[in-house]
Design a protein around this motif. Structure first.
Motif, PDB file in Angstrom:
ATOM      1  N   ILE A  61       0.946  -1.254  -0.151  1.00 35.37           N
ATOM      2  CA  ILE A  61       0.003  -0.043  -0.080  1.00 35.37           C
ATOM      3  C   ILE A  61       0.724   1.388   0.152  1.00 35.37           C
ATOM      4  N   THR A  62       0.676   1.967  -1.024  1.00 36.18           N
ATOM      5  CA  THR A  62       1.493   3.235  -1.236  1.00 36.18           C
ATOM      6  C   THR A  62       0.821   4.209  -0.220  1.00 36.18           C
ATOM      7  N   ILE A  63       1.558   4.744   0.794  1.00 37.64           N
ATOM      8  CA  ILE A  63       0.948   5.837   1.849  1.00 37.64           C
ATOM      9  C   ILE A  63       1.401   7.314   1.397  1.00 37.64           C
ATOM     10  N   ASP A  64       0.615   8.143   1.676  1.00 40.53           N
ATOM     11  CA  ASP A  64       0.710   9.513   1.489  1.00 40.53           C
ATOM     12  C   ASP A  64       1.451   9.844   3.028  1.00 40.53           C
ATOM     13  N   VAL A  65       2.616  10.048   2.741  1.00 35.18           N
ATOM     14  CA  VAL A  65       3.553  10.542   3.988  1.00 35.18           C
ATOM     15  C   VAL A  65       3.447  11.930   4.226  1.00 35.18           C
ATOM     16  N   GLN A  66       3.204  12.416   5.575  1.00 38.30           N
ATOM     17  CA  GLN A  66       3.078  13.838   5.909  1.00 38.30           C
ATOM     18  C   GLN A  66       4.105  14.047   6.941  1.00 38.30           C
ATOM     19  N   GLN A  67       4.328  15.265   7.132  1.00 38.26           N
ATOM     20  CA  GLN A  67       5.517  15.752   8.148  1.00 38.26           C
ATOM     21  C   GLN A  67       5.047  16.811   9.268  1.00 38.26           C
ATOM     22  N   ASP A  68       5.350  16.480  10.474  1.00 37.06           N
ATOM     23  CA  ASP A  68       5.132  17.730  11.383  1.00 37.06           C
ATOM     24  C   ASP A  68       6.056  17.778  12.393  1.00 37.06           C
ATOM     25  N   ASP A  69       6.105  18.309  13.411  1.00 32.91           N
ATOM     26  CA  ASP A  69       7.078  18.551  14.356  1.00 32.91           C
ATOM     27  C   ASP A  69       7.311  17.171  15.182  1.00 32.91           C
ATOM     28  N   ALA A  70       6.611  16.498  15.122  1.00 31.80           N
ATOM     29  CA  ALA A  70       6.627  15.083  16.122  1.00 31.80           C
ATOM     30  C   ALA A  70       7.133  13.986  14.861  1.00 31.80           C
ATOM     31  N   GLY A  71       7.404  14.236  13.714  1.00 34.14           N
ATOM     32  CA  GLY A  71       7.980  13.174  12.732  1.00 34.14           C
ATOM     33  C   GLY A  71       6.879  13.021  11.550  1.00 34.14           C
ATOM     34  N   GLN A  72       7.304  11.936  10.903  1.00 34.13           N
ATOM     35  CA  GLN A  72       6.586  11.648   9.534  1.00 34.13           C
ATOM     36  C   GLN A  72       5.455  10.598  10.083  1.00 34.13           C
ATOM     37  N   PHE A  73       4.185  10.806   9.457  1.00 40.62           N
ATOM     38  CA  PHE A  73       3.188  10.039   9.927  1.00 40.62           C
ATOM     39  C   PHE A  73       2.217   9.906   8.437  1.00 40.62           C
ATOM     40  N   TYR A  74       1.116   9.180   8.617  1.00 39.98           N
ATOM     41  CA  TYR A  74       0.082   9.113   7.532  1.00 39.98           C
ATOM     42  C   TYR A  74      -1.323   8.960   8.375  1.00 39.98           C
ATOM     43  N   ILE A  75      -2.384   8.956   7.538  1.00 41.74           N
ATOM     44  CA  ILE A  75      -3.807   8.854   8.062  1.00 41.74           C
ATOM     45  C   ILE A  75      -4.420   7.716   7.608  1.00 41.74           C
ATOM     46  N   TYR A  76      -4.960   6.810   8.479  1.00 38.36           N
ATOM     47  CA  TYR A  76      -5.571   5.615   8.360  1.00 38.36           C
ATOM     48  C   TYR A  76      -6.724   5.574   8.860  1.00 38.36           C
ATOM     49  N   GLN A  77      -7.855   5.294   8.132  1.00 38.45           N
ATOM     50  CA  GLN A  77      -9.302   5.302   9.071  1.00 38.45           C
ATOM     51  C   GLN A  77      -9.409   6.429   9.806  1.00 38.45           C
ATOM     52  N   GLY A  78      -8.999   7.666   9.460  1.00 33.22           N
ATOM     53  CA  GLY A  78      -9.335   8.884  10.163  1.00 33.22           C
ATOM     54  C   GLY A  78      -8.241   9.009  11.351  1.00 33.22           C
ATOM     55  N   LYS A  79      -7.394   8.084  11.524  1.00 30.34           N
ATOM     56  CA  LYS A  79      -6.375   8.267  12.725  1.00 30.34           C
ATOM     57  C   LYS A  79      -4.941   8.130  12.423  1.00 30.34           C
ATOM     58  N   ARG A  80      -4.258   8.916  12.964  1.00 32.26           N
ATOM     59  CA  ARG A  80      -2.857   9.399  12.615  1.00 32.26           C
ATOM     60  C   ARG A  80      -2.040   7.890  12.883  1.00 32.26           C
ATOM     61  N   LYS A  81      -1.178   7.350  12.101  1.00 31.67           N
ATOM     62  CA  LYS A  81      -0.261   6.530  12.331  1.00 31.67           C
ATOM     63  C   LYS A  81       1.166   6.931  11.977  1.00 31.67           C
ATOM     64  N   ASP A  82       2.023   6.665  13.053  1.00 31.36           N
ATOM     65  CA  ASP A  82       3.331   7.272  12.909  1.00 31.36           C
ATOM     66  C   ASP A  82       4.014   6.459  12.338  1.00 31.36           C
ATOM     67  N   LEU A  83       5.121   6.887  11.467  1.00 30.58           N
ATOM     68  CA  LEU A  83       6.053   6.124  10.819  1.00 30.58           C
ATOM     69  C   LEU A  83       7.224   5.773  11.672  1.00 30.58           C
ATOM     70  N   PRO A  84       8.171   4.786  11.509  1.00 29.21           N
ATOM     71  CA  PRO A  84       9.354   4.786  12.057  1.00 29.21           C
ATOM     72  C   PRO A  84      10.448   5.583  11.792  1.00 29.21           C
ATOM     73  N   ALA A  85      11.496   6.052  12.564  1.00 27.21           N
ATOM     74  CA  ALA A  85      12.424   6.903  12.338  1.00 27.21           C
ATOM     75  C   ALA A  85      13.190   6.433  11.129  1.00 27.21           C
ATOM     76  N   GLU A  86      13.565   5.462  11.096  1.00 30.08           N
ATOM     77  CA  GLU A  86      14.217   4.664  10.029  1.00 30.08           C
ATOM     78  C   GLU A  86      13.405   3.692   8.964  1.00 30.08           C
ATOM     79  N   ILE A  87      13.552   4.202   8.011  1.00 31.12           N
ATOM     80  CA  ILE A  87      12.755   2.994   7.181  1.00 31.12           C
ATOM     81  C   ILE A  87      13.781   2.523   5.835  1.00 31.12           C
ATOM     82  N   SER A  88      13.539   1.201   6.017  1.00 32.04           N
ATOM     83  CA  SER A  88      14.727   0.428   5.208  1.00 32.04           C
ATOM     84  C   SER A  88      14.267   0.354   3.675  1.00 32.04           C
ATOM     85  N   ASN A  89      15.181  -0.201   2.865  1.00 29.74           N
ATOM     86  CA  ASN A  89      15.013  -0.481   1.650  1.00 29.74           C
ATOM     87  C   ASN A  89      13.842  -1.481   1.303  1.00 29.74           C
ATOM     88  N   TYR A  90      13.298  -1.523   0.252  1.00 29.73           N
ATOM     89  CA  TYR A  90      12.222  -2.633   0.064  1.00 29.73           C
ATOM     90  C   TYR A  90      13.064  -3.887  -0.017  1.00 29.73           C
TER      91      TYR A  90
END
Length: 599
Positions: A61-90
């Motif tokens: 699932i390709t996600i729409d990554v957003q950024q704020d002061d707390a870090g990277q996140f995306y919205i799923y089912q109306g709720k915020r889900k934070d992304l890990p600080a380090e994202i590995s290669n596929y």
């Protein structure tokens, strides 16, 4: 004329009894076709679970990554889900296809992962399936439903078959207890057993449905046609969809329809065919916010942000042809203007009008007879306010919580309606014991329907665990002519929703494949209007999911439509399916034509 031996008559009907000897009656079920079909499917399921390793896959699932002061996140089912600080290669992920090929019965240690593929961030979700064998639980349940017309044993049969496939042989501790102890099960028990059952019982004790029916008869209803039109109109008014619309319309209009000799098959068809279809057309509900999370496609500028994706949902509504035909069809049906009605439905109409029998002979309505009998205390005077005050509170709170939070709090609404009905009954002189007697009657009236809902949730979880939907989705992962994709997506989502009993679950399974696939086909085959093409494919997924959910005997809306209108579950499925299939067929023709002419 010579009388025929009763045993010979039984043989003519295929009901051959085997005599095991004097005083030892032979169990009939041991020679019945459903028993042997279930036994064979159960044996096959056990062997597959033991001998066949699952195929491990991962949703991308390709996600729409957003950024704020707390870090990277995306919205799923109306709720915020934070992304890990380090994202590995596929390529390094344990959920990469090359890695998944190395696993057999035991899969990888993680169930989800976030990876980077080029400029995109992918959300990987671990899945497994056993190929076509994954469909065994759904096939068992649906087949037994059709053969036995008894949903509880059919659902249990599907659950047991799926559990054997998964290697879960302790049915109580590994299957039923986790499912029945889950949050969805608790919500069903609270809402449909406690709150809905109590409200229906109190209403019956107060005589509220009778008062409403008498008022509508005086003001508007002049026969079956106008009564059916009231049911259709209420289905449009209560456009929140799904279980909310089904319960409100069914319980509101049933006493009126019964008085006008409208068969329960007719009423359940109108209620069910306006519930989810109208919710996808008048989508001021939770649907756009839920669906948008699954339709982000890298490179498609018109799907770049959440606002773009919600706007895409609303722009596609004129292309939701099945939902349009379903709502229009029930309108024409209410007015006796529908050009074609199935044989079973015609027979139900004729039976109800000529004999007054609202259910077919031998049927087992999900609503208890106690709720259909007025048991008003002699000193109590029913009034339409007994009906409209709780109903008004229910609707107002549903709409109010939707406006304030973006999602209707149905349990609050039903709880407030129940409290207002009880308070009104006590203020008008009903004793506490009389009130509790009504609540007790209401609880008894919805026990069977609630049990079926709980089993439907369980088999839905089993079907998800066996991966039937994932297997069906993979069948479309090949090159396709652009004009064939909408109809193939329609068929695919119908099968998934019909076999799992959920439209929203089907969205989650199919949209992450359908939207990127539609975009890739539009780009590779040089379509002039790729956005329109994707809107057509999107509409096919939405409508196919609605159709499959609406017509599935293991769907919550199908069960609730039967329960709240007092219809036999399989009678409802059998009489609704032909009309719904015609609407889906017309939609498929229009999608194909629109793709060929305009895309």
């Amino acid at each position: 004329m010579q009388n025929k031996d009763p045993r010979a008559q039984d043989q003519d009907r295929g009901m051959i009894e085997i005599d095991p000897g004097p005083g030892k009656p032979f169990p009939k079920f041991l020679v019945s076709p459903p028993f042997w079909i279930f036994a064979i499917l159960l044996m096959v399921s056990f062997m597959v679970g033991q001998k066949v390793p699952p195929t491990w896959t991962a949703d991308r699932i390709t996600i729409d990554v957003q950024q704020d002061d707390a870090g990277q996140f995306y919205i799923y089912q109306g709720k915020r889900k934070d992304l890990p600080a380090e994202i590995s290669n596929y390529q390094a992920s344990p959920l990469h296809p090359q890695q998944l090929k190395t696993y057999s019965h035991s899969g990888p240690a993680i169930e989800e992962d976030y990876v980077r593929s080029g400029e995109d961030v992918l959300w990987l979700r671990l899945k497994r399936h056993w190929g076509a064998w994954s469909l065994l639980p759904a096939i068992t349940a649906v087949m037994l439903c059709w053969l036995t017309k008894e949903p509880i044993t059919a659902l249990l049969g599907g659950i047991i078959t799926g559990a054997f496939l998964l290697g879960q042989y302790d049915l109580t501790e590994e299957v039923l207890v986790p499912s029945l102890a889950s949050q969805p099960a608790a919500q069903i028990l609270l809402l449909y057993l406690v709150l809905l059952g109590s409200l229906m019982g109190v209403w019956s004790r107060m005589g509220a449905p009778r008062a409403f029916a008498e008022l509508m008869t005086r003001l508007f209803v002049r026969g079956p046609r106008s009564a059916r039109l009231v049911a259709w109109f209420l289905g449009i008014v209560f456009f929140q969809g799904g279980t909310v619309s089904t319960v409100l319309v069914g319980t509101t209009v049933k006493p009126l329809a019964d008085k006008e000799n409208i068969s329960h098959e007719e009423l359940s068809y109108i209620v069910d065919s306006t519930a989810s279809p109208i919710a996808s057309l008048i989508a001021f509900n939770a649907w756009p916010g839920y669906v948008q999370a699954f339709i982000f496609v890298s490179g498609a500028g018109f799907l770049a942000t959440e606002a773009d994706r919600v706007a895409f949902f609303f722009k596609s509504i004129p292309l939701h042809f099945y939902s349009i035909f379903a709502v229009l069809g029930t309108f024409l049906f209410a007015l006796d203007l529908m050009p074609w009605v199935s044989k079973n439905m015609r027979e139900a109409i004729t039976r109800a009008r000529t004999t007054g029998q609202l259910d077919a002979p031998g049927s087992s309505p999900l609503s208890a007879k106690e709720l259909e009998i007025s048991n008003v205390p002699g000193h109590y005077r029913p009034h339409v306010v007994d009906f409209f005050l709780p109903l008004g509170i229910l609707i107002s709170m549903s709409i109010g919580t939707f406006i304030s939070s973006g999602s209707p709090n149905v349990r609050w609404a039903f709880g407030a309606a129940l409290l207002s009905a009880c308070g009104l009954a006590v203020l008008k002189g009903m004793s506490l014991s009389e009130l509790m007697d009504g609540i007790s009657t209401g609880l008894k009236g919805v026990v069977m329907g609630t049990l079926i809902l709980l089993l439907a949730i369980t088999i839905g979880g089993i079907s998800k665990a066996t991966g039937g939907g994932n297997y069906l989705v993979e069948l479309l992962g090949t090159a396709l002519p652009f004009w064939s994709l909408p109809v193939l997506l329609l068929i695919l989502t119908i099968i998934i929703a019909f076999s799992t009993g959920t439209s929203w679950g089907t969205y989650a399974v199919s949209l992450p494949l359908a939207m990127p696939l539609a975009w890739a086909i539009a780009q590779s085959q040089g379509l002039s209007h790729p956005m329109l093409y994707m809107m057509i494919c999107f509409s096919a997924v939405i409508d196919g999911s609605v159709f499959g959910d609406q017509c599935s005997p293991i769907s919550d809306t199908t069960v609730l439509s039967s329960m709240c209108t007092g219809c036999d579950l399989m009678d409802h499925v059998r009489t609704q399916l032909p009309q719904a299939s015609m609407a889906a067929g017309l939609a498929a023709v229009l999608w194909t034509a629109a793709t060929l002419v305009f895309a």
